[in-house]
Design an enzyme around this catalytic site. Structure first.
Site, short mmCIF file in Angstrom:
data_model
loop_
_atom_site.label_atom_id
_atom_site.label_comp_id
_atom_site.label_asym_id
_atom_site.label_seq_id
_atom_site.Cartn_x
_atom_site.Cartn_y
_atom_site.Cartn_z
N PHE A 1 0.97 -1.28 -0.07
CA PHE A 1 -0.04 0.05 0.15
C PHE A 1 0.95 1.24 0.15
CE2 PHE A 1 -3.19 -2.92 1.94
CZ PHE A 1 -3.65 -3.25 0.94
N CYS A 2 2.12 1.22 -0.29
CA CYS A 2 2.89 2.22 -0.61
C CYS A 2 2.45 2.83 -1.62
CB CYS A 2 4.48 1.84 -0.44
SG CYS A 2 4.95 1.87 1.21
N HIS A 3 2.38 4.19 -2.06
CA HIS A 3 2.33 4.82 -3.32
C HIS A 3 3.77 4.92 -3.92
CE1 HIS A 3 -1.93 6.34 -2.56
NE2 HIS A 3 -1.47 6.28 -1.34
N MET B 1 8.54 5.09 4.52
CA MET B 1 8.91 3.51 4.36
C MET B 1 9.97 3.33 3.23
SD MET B 1 6.79 2.22 6.25
CE MET B 1 7.18 0.64 5.54
N GLU B 2 10.17 4.40 2.41
CA GLU B 2 11.25 4.53 1.64
C GLU B 2 12.85 4.69 2.16
OE1 GLU B 2 8.01 5.28 -0.91
OE2 GLU B 2 8.55 6.04 0.96
N ASP C 1 24.88 -9.86 3.63
CA ASP C 1 25.05 -11.09 2.68
C ASP C 1 26.59 -10.91 2.25
OD1 ASP C 1 24.42 -12.86 0.27
OD2 ASP C 1 24.75 -10.91 -0.84
#
Length: 184
Positions: free
Chosen positions: A96-98, A138-139, A153
């Protein structure tokens, strides 16, 4: 018993009304930003990777200009690229992130070797800016997280005892409400 259940249900109903990605019918939804103002929005997120002494010892001889060289390449430079890619693809990973036209993304990684036990921490800071109707927290969190995962990693051949820690939002500005953690 009934009054406790009633209080619990009222709390849930009140919480649901502030959750932006849940309808009144408890269904997932993407929030409309149609009526929101376009403003400059900034978010800063951090994360860190604990590097046990075995990793620090293993990479000391491979340092070059502030980065760590591994058999896969320069660790921090690769983590910065991966984090930047994650910032640009956040809406593909989080339903639901634009999708946003990212205007600026900066990722800084510093190695903190101040621990007395020979361990270290890779400190990651991701700053994202956009002029849009919705924020970029969120980004920024995605950028810091994927940078940390990339460091893990690239160094996992030396030890699986590394720990990704303290991924958090430090600053959010430009929306309906600004946020700044006490750490900032």
């Amino acid at each position: 018993m009934r009054s406790r259940v009633g209080r619990h249900l009222r709390r849930i109903m009140n919480t649901r009304s502030v959750l932006t990605h849940v309808t009144d019918e408890n269904m997932p939804t993407m929030k409309s930003v149609t009526d929101k103002a376009v403003t400059k929005r900034t978010a800063i997120a951090t994360s860190s990777v604990y590097l046990p002494p075995a990793v620090v010892t293993g990479v000391k001889a491979h340092g070059s200009k502030g980065d760590i060289e591994s058999s896969k390449g320069p660790v921090f430079a690769t983590a910065i690229i991966a984090g930047t890619m994650a910032v640009k693809k956040t809406s593909d990973m989080i339903p639901f992130c634009h999708p946003l036209p990212i205007e600026s993304c900066s990722i800084d990684i510093n190695l903190d070797e101040s621990a007395r036990d020979g361990s270290a921490r890779a400190q990651i800071k991701c700053t994202v800016e956009v002029t849009s109707k919705t924020g970029v927290e969120m980004e920024a969190l995605a950028g810091a997280s994927v940078s940390a995962l990339t460091i893990y990693d690239m160094l996992k051949a030396l030890s699986q005892q590394m720990v990704i820690e303290d991924t958090k939002l430090l600053v959010k500005t430009g929306g309906k409400s600004d946020y700044k953690t006490a750490d900032k």
